[in-house]
Every structure is written in structure tokens, then in C-alpha cells.
Write a protein that holds these residues in place. Structure first.
Motif, short mmCIF file in Angstrom:
data_model
loop_
_atom_site.label_atom_id
_atom_site.label_comp_id
_atom_site.label_asym_id
_atom_site.label_seq_id
_atom_site.Cartn_x
_atom_site.Cartn_y
_atom_site.Cartn_z
N GLY A 196 -76.51 4.84 14.59
CA GLY A 196 -76.68 3.51 14.25
C GLY A 196 -77.83 3.50 13.06
N PHE A 197 -78.35 2.52 12.42
CA PHE A 197 -79.51 2.35 11.47
C PHE A 197 -80.61 2.83 11.86
CE2 PHE A 197 -82.00 -0.42 8.88
CZ PHE A 197 -82.09 0.46 7.79
N ASP A 198 -80.97 2.55 13.24
CA ASP A 198 -82.17 2.95 13.85
C ASP A 198 -82.23 4.31 14.04
OD1 ASP A 198 -80.43 3.02 15.77
OD2 ASP A 198 -81.77 1.83 17.42
N ALA A 199 -81.46 5.29 13.99
CA ALA A 199 -81.49 6.71 14.28
C ALA A 199 -82.28 7.58 12.95
CB ALA A 199 -79.97 7.20 14.38
N SER A 200 -82.91 8.42 13.31
CA SER A 200 -83.46 9.25 12.38
C SER A 200 -82.43 10.26 11.65
CB SER A 200 -84.56 10.10 12.92
OG SER A 200 -85.11 10.92 11.95
N MET A 201 -82.38 10.29 10.23
CA MET A 201 -81.68 11.13 9.51
C MET A 201 -82.53 12.17 8.99
SD MET A 201 -78.54 10.32 10.05
CE MET A 201 -77.27 9.93 8.83
N ALA A 202 -83.55 12.30 9.40
CA ALA A 202 -84.45 13.29 8.73
C ALA A 202 -83.90 14.87 8.72
CB ALA A 202 -86.02 13.20 9.38
N GLU A 203 -83.37 15.09 9.58
CA GLU A 203 -82.91 16.25 9.86
C GLU A 203 -81.82 16.67 8.68
OE1 GLU A 203 -82.50 20.68 10.59
OE2 GLU A 203 -84.14 18.90 11.13
N GLN A 204 -80.94 15.77 8.64
CA GLN A 204 -79.71 15.87 7.40
C GLN A 204 -80.41 15.85 6.22
OE1 GLN A 204 -79.75 13.98 10.21
NE2 GLN A 204 -77.75 14.04 11.13
N VAL A 205 -81.29 14.91 5.89
CA VAL A 205 -82.23 14.99 4.81
C VAL A 205 -82.73 16.43 4.44
CG1 VAL A 205 -84.20 13.98 3.50
CG2 VAL A 205 -82.60 12.51 4.68
N ARG A 206 -83.37 16.97 5.36
CA ARG A 206 -83.96 18.22 5.11
C ARG A 206 -83.00 19.44 5.11
NH1 ARG A 206 -87.44 16.72 9.44
NH2 ARG A 206 -86.10 17.35 10.98
N ILE A 207 -81.93 19.37 5.62
CA ILE A 207 -80.67 20.24 5.31
C ILE A 207 -80.28 20.04 3.87
CG2 ILE A 207 -78.31 20.99 5.68
CD1 ILE A 207 -79.05 20.11 8.47
N LEU A 208 -80.02 18.86 3.43
CA LEU A 208 -79.44 18.89 2.18
C LEU A 208 -80.58 18.92 1.17
CD1 LEU A 208 -77.03 15.77 2.47
CD2 LEU A 208 -76.61 18.15 2.59
N GLY A 209 -81.67 18.55 1.29
CA GLY A 209 -83.10 18.77 0.41
C GLY A 209 -82.99 20.20 0.06
N ARG A 210 -82.72 21.17 1.03
CA ARG A 210 -82.98 22.52 0.79
C ARG A 210 -82.08 22.95 -0.23
NH1 ARG A 210 -84.11 23.07 6.62
NH2 ARG A 210 -82.08 23.46 7.02
N SER A 211 -80.72 22.37 -0.40
CA SER A 211 -79.81 22.80 -1.21
C SER A 211 -80.19 22.46 -2.71
CB SER A 211 -78.54 22.21 -0.60
OG SER A 211 -78.39 20.99 -1.14
N ARG A 212 -81.28 21.64 -2.94
CA ARG A 212 -81.58 21.02 -4.32
C ARG A 212 -80.53 20.42 -4.98
NH1 ARG A 212 -82.04 24.80 -7.52
NH2 ARG A 212 -81.27 26.31 -6.22
N PRO A 213 -79.86 19.26 -4.45
CA PRO A 213 -78.66 18.80 -4.86
C PRO A 213 -79.20 17.69 -6.20
CG PRO A 213 -79.54 17.43 -3.05
CD PRO A 213 -80.29 18.85 -3.03
N ASP A 214 -78.33 17.42 -7.12
CA ASP A 214 -78.59 16.65 -7.93
C ASP A 214 -77.80 15.19 -7.97
OD1 ASP A 214 -76.11 17.59 -9.21
OD2 ASP A 214 -77.41 18.80 -10.60
N ALA A 215 -76.96 15.22 -6.97
CA ALA A 215 -76.15 14.20 -6.56
C ALA A 215 -75.75 14.35 -4.95
CB ALA A 215 -75.13 13.82 -7.45
#
Length: 426
Positions: free
Chosen positions: A224-243
Motif C-alpha cells: 500500500g501507499f503507507d508502506a515504506s519503499m526506503a529499501e527499494q530506493v537504497r537498492i536502486l540508488g546504489r546503481s546510480r541510475p539516470d532513469a
């Protein structure tokens, strides 16, 4: 460009106005469904979709768009005096209820075909039933999914798709991002058949450019919208995406955008058509106002129908007029407190599905020897009013291939212009 022409051209004129009961009266709810009137000589379509679960916004709006057209069709005399009846059952976006609903619909005896199913996890599971697995062969028309299984052997013979595929959607997004110089593309996807279908499409599209995924992360269906997606953000952030391309639904998609922006990950984030753009936008706009931040920036959503704001298209005018005139209610059993939208991409797609289905039924009425599949395969260069003709054939069970792109301006989705794309050039 063609002007808006009103509702007569697509519905067709009737020499004698025949008033029949509203289709909504005949719609079956998710439980204890009453049969459609026997002996009415009508064309009865069976639908299983999410009217109560996480993706209910899609199922409800797809249903309402189709009902708006069928209701007006029936008010105008139906097809040679025969009404089109839609029996709708709720599956909550879950495979097991979808299977049960499909078996029940096929075994009713009065169902001509299946129509307007919603979701890859559900559609992929009911495909084996279409060829006689539930006791009768019943084709499925215009499911709300761009997945591959119903487009490939052995099930493609029993399914007609109107919308473009997920592969086509993600290829369009990848090609655009790569052309801008954004080549480090990551993907967040729902951990099920839908998510894997989109994930595979992104990989294939990148491979055409000699690229691979910069990173990937998943989330569980039902988040749901109230769930934290911080872990997914950290995983993808480490890959240095530009999209980032998200293959998901509106609640977890909006949660990911929220947490990504809060973490400073400010690259373009794209979503596929199944996300439910209006529901996602409502969540993000509300959050933006609450926090005084813009969570809708750098957002790109692909669509498989034109914008319902494009009043140069006759189909858009007709869809809006019918939604205003009929104001179709949600199906029985859906959440009475869940907000419906005056117009939506899913609703417009449901309307277009109903328009094409009506042409198929008219072909069948005029030449019963064709059979239902033959009647569909005989549709050639049909003018839907969206400046793209629709054709089917024995080797073509997908009517449309075009993909559209939208972004947010003024708290509304608008078509992406070349200026928008250039603004996203790194």
C-alpha cells in the motif's frame, strides 16, 4: 483535424428508437450474481476484474467506460434489437478468484465470450480455461494487460487484444531515455507475472542498444501507499541510475516516488499504463500539498490510448459526452467510498473496448456463419475516432500498437512534448 461529432456517428442511427433496460441493472455483482434475463436475445459478455482490491481503480473505471457505451447502445436499440449485457464479477486482482469466476461464467451457458479482464496475474492463470478447460471454448476480448502469454502460442488463438503490449510500452520509454543520453536505466517491479513481464521488456529493449539494467528491485503485490519503499530506493540508488522504470500499480508506485524524492533521487521516473495514472496523481498531489513539495516532477507515464483531454479526436468527445450523460455506477460489490473519476485513461480504454466489441457483434449478427472469432478477424481498418485504424486477422489478434507518453502539469496528466523530453536531457 476532425471536429467532435457527437455520439451518433459511432453508435449508429436506428430507424426505430428502442428503449431497453439500463445495462447496469443487468450487471452481476461479485457474489450471488443473478443470471442475465433469459430469452432476451441479447449478447451476454462475462467480465472478471478487480473491484475491491489494490487495483480496483482500474477495474471500476474500465467497467464504467464500457458500460457508458453499452448503455447508450442499448437505449438506441442495441444490435438489431438485441441488448449487450455485461455480467461483472470481482476477483480482487487475485488469481484464484479469477479462476473461479471464469469457470462460473463459462458454465453459465448464456455467456457468449469473456471481456475486459484486468491484470496479468489473473489473466495468465485463466488462459488454459479458454480452449475448453472449463467445458466450453470461450474467447477473451480486450483484457487490460500488455503481457505476452496471451499474445503467444498456444493461447493467442483465444484472445483478442486491443491495447499495445508492455514490451512496446517499455521499448518506447527506453528508446526515448537512451536518445536523451540517459542510459543507466533501473527498474522497480511487482514480484509477480505482471512485474516480470515488464522487467523482461526493459531488458529486451536495453539489449537492442547494447545496454543492461543498471539496477533492479522488487516489491510484493498488495503493498500500500503507507508502506515504506526506503529499501527499494537504497537498492536502486546504489546503481546510480539516470532513469527508473516502475512496473507496478498506483499505491506502491506513489510510495516509491515519495521515498525516492525524499532521499534525493531526482531522476525521471516512468510508469506503465497499468499503474492507474489518475489514482497515482491523486495520492501525489495530496502529498505535495501536505508537505509543500512537488512529488509530481520528472514523472512520465506511458499510455496505450490517447489523452482524454484531446478534444480534436471524435472518440474523446464521444467518450466524455457518454460519461456525462450516463454517469455509470460502479459494479455491485465495489467499495462505495472509493472515488470514481469523471474521465480516466482506463475508462477511455473501456469505452474503446466496447466500441470495437460492438463492431465484432454486428459482424456476427450480419453473418452468423463467421462465428465469433471469424467476426472479430474480419474487422479491417475500423475508424475508432482516434486517428489510428483498428484491424484484426487470423495472424493479428492485437488491434493497436501505438504508445503515448504523459507527464504532469497543473496537477493533471498532459501529453509529453519535445520540450518536455529535452528538459530531461542530463
Amino acid at each position: 483535424m476532425r471536429r467532435c461529432l457527437g455520439i451518433i456517428p459511432l453508435l449508429g442511427r436506428s430507424t426505430a428508437f428502442v428503449l431497453v433496460a439500463f445495462l447496469a441493472v443487468w450487471s452481476a455483482g461479485p457474489a450471488g450474481a443473478e443470471p442475465a434475463p433469459r430469452g432476451s436475445g441479447g449478447y451476454v459478455l462475462g467480465m472478471s476484474a478487480d473491484f475491491s482490491g489494490q487495483s480496483r481503480g482500474l477495474g471500476v473505471e474500465l467497467y464504467r467506460g464500457a458500460v457508458a457505451y453499452f448503455t447508450q447502445l442499448n437505449r438506441s436499440g442495441g444490435i438489431n434489437g438485441k441488448p449487450v449485457v455485461l455480467v461483472a464479477l470481482d476477483d480482487g486482482y487475485q488469481p484464484e478468484p479469477a479462476i473461479r469466476n471464469t469457470i462460473d461464467l463459462i458454465r453459465r451457458g448464456d455467456i457468449l465470450c469473456l471481456f475486459g479482464y484486468v491484470g496479468t496475474p489473473t489473466v495468465t492463470r485463466i488462459l488454459p480455461l479458454l480452449g475448453g478447460g472449463a467445458g466450453a471454448v470461450k474467447p477473451l476480448f480486450f483484457p487490460f494487460t500488455g503481457a505476452q502469454p496471451q499474445r503467444e502460442p498456444p493461447h493467442h488463438r483465444h484472445v483478442f487484444n486491443l491495447r499495445a503490449s508492455y514490451r512496446q510500452e517499455v521499448a518506447g520509454l527506453v528508446n526515448r531515455f537512451v536518445s536523451l543520453g540517459r542510459k543507466r536505466i533501473a527498474v522497480l517491479y511487482q514480484a509477480d507475472a505482471y512485474g516480470r513481464s515488464g522487467w523482461d521488456g526493459v531488458r529486451r529493449a536495453l539489449a537492442v542498444h547494447g545496454l543492461t539494467l543498471a539496477g533492479e528491485a522488487t516489491y510484493r503485490r498488495g503493498t500500500g501507499f503507507d508502506a515504506s519503499m526506503a529499501e527499494q530506493v537504497r537498492i536502486l540508488g546504489r546503481s546510480r541510475p539516470d532513469a527508473i522504470i516502475v512496473v507496478g500499480t498506483y499505491a506502491p508506485g506513489a510510495a516509491f516516488i515519495r521515498d525516492a524524492r525524499d532521499a534525493g533521487l531526482d531522476v525521471p521516473i516512468a510508469n506503465l499504463s497499468f499503474v492507474g495514472s489518475e489514482n497515482m496523481l491523486e495520492l501525489l498531489v495530496s502529498l505535495s500539498r501536505e508537505r509543500g513539495l512537488d512529488y509530481t516532477r520528472h514523472l512520465v507515464n506511458s499510455q496505450v490510448v490517447p489523452s482524454y483531454e484531446d478534444m480534436s479526436l471524435p472518440a474523446v468527445c464521444e467518450y466524455r459526452q457518454l460519461m456525462d450523460a450516463v454517469d455509470p455506477a460502479p459494479p455491485e460489490g465495489s467499495d462505495p467510498h472509493f472515488r470514481t473519476f469523471r474521465y480516466s485513461f482506463a475508462g477511455f480504454e473501456g469505452y474503446l473496448n466496447a466500441v470495437v466489441m460492438t463492431r465484432v457483434l454486428r459482424n456476427l449478427e450480419e453473418n452468423p456463419a463467421l462465428g465469433l472469432v471469424g467476426a472479430a478477424e474480419s474487422v479491417r481498418d475500423m475508424d475508432l475516432g482516434i486517428d489510428v485504424p483498428v484491424s484484426f486477422g487470423p495472424e493479428r489478434h492485437q488491434g493497436l500498437d501505438r504508445v503515448y507518453f504523459t507527464t504532469v502539469e497543473g496537477d493533471a496528466f498532459v501529453p509529453v512534448s519535445e520540450a518536455h523530453w529535452e528538459a530531461w536531457r542530463p
